[in-house]
Structure formats: structure tokens, C-alpha cells
Design a protein around this motif. Structure first.
Motif, mmCIF file in Angstrom:
data_model
loop_
_atom_site.group_PDB
_atom_site.id
_atom_site.type_symbol
_atom_site.label_atom_id
_atom_site.label_comp_id
_atom_site.label_asym_id
_atom_site.label_seq_id
_atom_site.Cartn_x
_atom_site.Cartn_y
_atom_site.Cartn_z
ATOM 1 N N LYS A 1 39.508 40.969 43.446
ATOM 2 C CA LYS A 1 39.839 39.590 43.054
ATOM 3 C C LYS A 1 38.622 38.827 42.547
ATOM 4 O O LYS A 1 38.765 37.875 41.785
ATOM 5 C CB LYS A 1 40.452 38.846 44.242
ATOM 6 C CG LYS A 1 41.820 39.366 44.617
ATOM 7 C CD LYS A 1 42.324 38.718 45.890
ATOM 8 C CE LYS A 1 43.628 39.353 46.338
ATOM 9 N NZ LYS A 1 44.086 38.780 47.622
ATOM 10 N N LYS A 2 37.417 39.238 42.945
ATOM 11 C CA LYS A 2 36.183 38.576 42.525
ATOM 12 C C LYS A 2 35.511 39.298 41.360
ATOM 13 O O LYS A 2 34.349 39.057 41.052
ATOM 14 C CB LYS A 2 35.200 38.502 43.697
ATOM 15 C CG LYS A 2 35.673 37.663 44.859
ATOM 16 C CD LYS A 2 35.668 36.208 44.505
ATOM 17 C CE LYS A 2 35.970 35.364 45.723
ATOM 18 N NZ LYS A 2 35.907 33.947 45.444
ATOM 19 N N CYS A 3 36.248 40.163 40.668
ATOM 20 C CA CYS A 3 35.678 40.903 39.544
ATOM 21 C C CYS A 3 35.050 39.933 38.542
ATOM 22 O O CYS A 3 35.680 38.965 38.125
ATOM 23 C CB CYS A 3 36.748 41.734 38.862
ATOM 24 S SG CYS A 3 36.086 42.672 37.455
ATOM 25 N N LEU B 1 42.081 35.870 36.303
ATOM 26 C CA LEU B 1 42.886 36.796 37.096
ATOM 27 C C LEU B 1 43.721 36.021 38.110
ATOM 28 O O LEU B 1 43.190 35.201 38.858
ATOM 29 C CB LEU B 1 41.975 37.780 37.840
ATOM 30 C CG LEU B 1 42.651 38.715 38.840
ATOM 31 C CD1 LEU B 1 43.542 39.712 38.114
ATOM 32 C CD2 LEU B 1 41.623 39.426 39.691
ATOM 33 N N ASP B 2 45.024 36.284 38.122
ATOM 34 C CA ASP B 2 45.894 35.734 39.162
ATOM 35 C C ASP B 2 45.710 36.629 40.388
ATOM 36 O O ASP B 2 46.096 37.800 40.369
ATOM 37 C CB ASP B 2 47.349 35.742 38.699
ATOM 38 C CG ASP B 2 48.321 35.261 39.757
ATOM 39 O OD1 ASP B 2 47.913 34.983 40.907
ATOM 40 O OD2 ASP B 2 49.521 35.160 39.429
ATOM 41 N N PRO B 3 45.118 36.104 41.462
ATOM 42 C CA PRO B 3 44.852 36.950 42.636
ATOM 43 C C PRO B 3 46.115 37.536 43.256
ATOM 44 O O PRO B 3 46.058 38.566 43.924
ATOM 45 C CB PRO B 3 44.139 36.013 43.607
ATOM 46 C CG PRO B 3 44.344 34.640 43.109
ATOM 47 C CD PRO B 3 44.675 34.731 41.658
ATOM 48 N N ASN B 4 47.263 36.916 42.991
ATOM 49 C CA ASN B 4 48.526 37.427 43.529
ATOM 50 C C ASN B 4 48.965 38.717 42.848
ATOM 51 O O ASN B 4 49.877 39.388 43.334
ATOM 52 C CB ASN B 4 49.626 36.371 43.412
ATOM 53 C CG ASN B 4 49.317 35.157 44.256
ATOM 54 O OD1 ASN B 4 48.853 35.275 45.387
ATOM 55 N ND2 ASN B 4 49.531 33.978 43.705
ATOM 56 N N THR B 5 48.328 39.070 41.725
ATOM 57 C CA THR B 5 48.684 40.304 41.025
ATOM 58 C C THR B 5 47.902 41.510 41.534
ATOM 59 O O THR B 5 48.178 42.637 41.128
ATOM 60 C CB THR B 5 48.454 40.167 39.509
ATOM 61 O OG1 THR B 5 47.057 39.962 39.265
ATOM 62 C CG2 THR B 5 49.265 39.011 38.933
#
Length: 101
Positions: free
Chosen positions: A37-39, A54-58
Motif C-alpha cells: 500500500k505504501k509503494c 492507489l486505492d488501498p482497498n484494492t
């Protein structure tokens, strides 16, 4: 002059956790989903604004690293089981991530 800090050892702690021992002997454990998620790549962060794309939920909660490669003396490239592979995680970023958790 900043002291060079590199990786001494890296290992899979369990299905969700990556362990790193740094050359200064600091041992850190990272949640793999948090790393994904922190890419810091351009597909996940807007290069001009720094806004997350980025949607972290994905990101699947069971995401795993499939390979981890060294990038020079400054970072690592992590390929994830969800197919994402474009992020370069600098050692500075990795240390900041653990300090901010």
C-alpha cells in the motif's frame, strides 16, 4: 556525511510479515500488505503532487512478496503476488516506514 545503512539479512517471518536486519543491527518487521500500500512508484503516487493514486482497498490482505531484488546500494525492488512490481523501496523509505508505525 550520512552513514551507509544496508541490509544484513531479510527473511519471511510468516505469511504476512517480512523481517529485515539492517547493517546497524536494527531488526524490523514489516507488514507486507502495508508495504504494498505504501509503494512509491508512479503508478501508486502522483509524481507531481505526491497524492496517493492507489486505492488501498484494492490490495489483497494476503498479498505476499514473490521476489525481492537489490537495487544498487540504496534499495530493493519487491514483486508482489498481486502482480505489482514497479516500486523501488529505498532503504531510507523502509526505515521511515518502520519508524512511523
Amino acid at each position: 556525511m550520512k552513514e551507509y545503512i544496508g541490509i544484513k539479512e531479510i527473511w519471511q517471518v510468516d505469511n504476512k510479515t517480512l523481517g529485515i536486519t539492517w547493517t546497524d543491527d536494527k531488526e524490523c518487521k514489516y507488514d507486507v500488505a502495508m508495504l504494498r500500500k505504501k509503494c512509491p512508484c508512479a503508478a501508486c503516487i502522483d509524481e507531481m503532487t505526491g497524492k496517493p493514486l492507489l486505492d488501498p482497498n484494492t490490495v489483497p490482505s494476503d498479498v505476499k512478496p514473490t521476489t525481492i531484488d537489490s537495487v544498487g546500494r540504496y534499495g530493493m525492488a519487491i514483486k508482489f503476488s498481486d502482480g505489482h512490481s514497479t516500486g523501488i523501496y529505498s532503504y531510507d523509505l523502509m526505515r521511515r516506514l518502520i519508524e512511523n508505525t
